[in-house]
Scaffold this active site. Structure first.
Site, PDB file in Angstrom:
ATOM      1  N   GLU A 249      -0.642  -2.096   5.203  1.00 44.72           N
ATOM      2  CA  GLU A 249       0.256  -2.020   6.361  1.00 44.72           C
ATOM      3  C   GLU A 249       0.133  -0.678   7.062  1.00 44.72           C
ATOM      4  OE1 GLU A 249       3.358  -0.887   8.836  1.00 44.72           O
ATOM      5  OE2 GLU A 249       3.257  -0.011   6.828  1.00 44.72           O
ATOM      6  N   GLU A 250      -0.220   0.362   6.309  1.00 42.15           N
ATOM      7  CA  GLU A 250      -0.167   1.725   6.838  1.00 42.15           C
ATOM      8  C   GLU A 250      -1.384   2.129   7.669  1.00 42.15           C
ATOM      9  OE1 GLU A 250       2.301   3.601   6.760  1.00 42.15           O
ATOM     10  OE2 GLU A 250       3.587   3.040   5.082  1.00 42.15           O
TER      11      GLU A 250
ATOM     12  N   ASP B 234       0.810  -1.212   0.000  1.00 44.65           N
ATOM     13  CA  ASP B 234       0.000   0.000   0.000  1.00 44.65           C
ATOM     14  C   ASP B 234       0.848   1.270   0.000  1.00 44.65           C
ATOM     15  OD1 ASP B 234       0.779  -0.905   2.558  1.00 44.65           O
ATOM     16  OD2 ASP B 234      -0.752   0.312   3.542  1.00 44.65           O
TER      17      ASP B 234
ATOM     18  N   ARG C 147      18.412  -6.317  14.331  1.00 42.20           N
ATOM     19  CA  ARG C 147      18.342  -6.244  15.789  1.00 42.20           C
ATOM     20  C   ARG C 147      17.553  -7.438  16.321  1.00 42.20           C
ATOM     21  NH1 ARG C 147      19.009  -2.867  19.993  1.00 42.20           N
ATOM     22  NH2 ARG C 147      17.643  -3.178  21.797  1.00 42.20           N
TER      23      ARG C 147
ATOM     24  N   HIS D 252       7.740   8.669   4.547  1.00 39.55           N
ATOM     25  CA  HIS D 252       6.520   9.471   4.643  1.00 39.55           C
ATOM     26  C   HIS D 252       6.772  10.942   4.281  1.00 39.55           C
ATOM     27  CE1 HIS D 252       4.096   6.434   7.285  1.00 39.55           C
ATOM     28  NE2 HIS D 252       4.998   5.808   6.541  1.00 39.55           N
TER      29      HIS D 252
END
Length: 397
Positions: A141-142, A83, A180, A366
């Protein structure tokens, strides 16, 4: 991949040009969360060009392709999101967004293109493949509640042993890979506070209950939740991002609305935050005789990387870019709904370096001028392939 199994090194000649072509097509035709109909159709059509893939559509705007190897083995899920965002693009690329007010400002076009390349490469070698791979092309996802939880509920990761995903990172130099173990990304929760007072003429504030003055004080007081009411060793962010009130120079409005986000990792901190916000809002409002309504909406779970899977990914990354280019990524307070898969399946999520200062690729995710160095796509493809090889063959070592 390892010389004994699926080498893929160097990558076939078609890969570099084709993955860029896919990425640019997707970038030019972005779609918002839960609206990725054309994107999903494009992905499905592309996948159907290759043999050996079982393709299904668990939701209207997502695609899952299943590849079963000729040899028995475990099951691995590889995920890409598709998306875009409601942002007006300010880049002047030939392939800039054709859709006003919508752009791929987070690299999802690249994620999808990489996974398409991986699906083709592995489908061509299915006779040498052990186990099963599920290629998840995820929607939304957003936008909470997110597409990942829908796919989990649809059974997409049922029977999966591990899940792996990557994110192109414009602030990490191309050529590096950020990894990580443990806490990787925070839970992004949202709150809305409506302050109700008593409006009136701005010349006579003593005859009103001034919701703007109350709201301004509340913005500052909310920061003490982090600085004074939470263990300083815990990671917590409370940010007010909207303050809406009034419509005239000389009128004190009777209501104001504050909106913001809370970011955290631990369930205890996450549970306590809305209680503290409500108590703080009610306390400040009560001083001036106002009332408040507080709404708190939990977003995604935090991304917590499985230690063992992440160790395998780290080994793969070192083999690709060298130990000096594998960076220990600090915890990020941004959110990612990849965590929905990790609630059910051990997995890892890592960053692929795609920034390039010399080329002006320095804008964060973004941002209206966000982009990434397309050379990073190849490292992402290599990492997907090598991780798949290591995980699917790890029991045969």
């Amino acid at each position: 991949m390892s010389n004994q199994r699926l080498p893929f090194e160097p990558l076939p000649n078609w890969v570099a040009e084709q993955v860029v072509s896919w990425r640019r097509h997707l970038h030019q035709h972005p779609e918002l969360s839960f609206q990725e109909h054309n994107t999903a159709a494009y992905v499905e059509q592309t996948l159907r060009e290759w043999e050996g893939l079982e393709i299904n559509r668990p939701t209207a705007t997502s695609v899952v392709a299943i590849l079963k190897g000729a040899l028995p083995g475990p099951t691995l899920a590889l995920r890409a999101d598709m998306d875009a965002l409601p942002i007006q693009e300010e880049n002047d690329f030939e392939f800039a967004s054709d859709v006003p007010g919508i752009m791929h400002a987070c690299g999802h076009d690249g994620h999808t293109a990489m996974l398409l390349a991986v699906a083709r490469l592995l489908s061509e070698r299915r006779e040498e493949l052990r186990g099963e791979i599920r290629f998840i092309f995820q929607h939304a996802e957003e936008l909470p509640p997110g597409g990942a939880i829908e796919l989990v509920n649809a059974g997409v990761v049922d029977g999966v042993d591990w899940v792996f995903g990557v994110h192109l990172a414009s602030l990490l130099p191309v050529g590096q890979i950020g990894i990580r173990e443990g806490e990787m990304m925070a839970s992004p929760d949202n709150f809305t506070i409506v302050i109700k007072g008593f409006g009136g003429h701005a010349a006579y504030p003593h005859r009103s209950i001034d919701v703007i003055a109350i709201g301004a004080q509340l913005v500052g007081h909310l920061q003490t939740i982090v600085s004074r009411l939470t263990d300083p060793l815990e990671r917590l962010v409370v940010s007010v991002t909207q303050f809406t009130a009034g419509s005239s120079h000389n009128v004190i409005p009777d209501s104001a609305t504050l909106k913001g986000t809370v970011r955290s990792f631990k369930s205890s901190v996450r549970k306590e935050a809305p209680e503290l916000i409500k108590k703080m809002a009610e306390g400040v409002a009560a001083i001036y005789g106002a009332s408040v309504e507080v709404e708190f909406v939990y977003g995604y779970e935090p991304v917590i990387n499985d230690e063992w899977v992440t160790g395998i990914v780290r080994e793969a990354a070192i083999e690709i870019v060298g130990a000096e280019a594998v960076i220990a990524t600090p915890p990020a307070m941004g959110g990612e709904d990849f965590s929905a898969y990790q609630q059910h399946v051990p997995g890892a999520f890592v960053n692929i370096g795609a920034g390039n200062v010399e080329s002006g690729i320095v804008y964060p995710h973004h941002h209206p001028k966000f982009t990434f160095d397309e050379d990073g796509l190849l490292n992402g493809i290599r990492l997907f392939l090598r991780v798949a090889d290591k995980l699917l063959n790890q029991q045969q070592e």
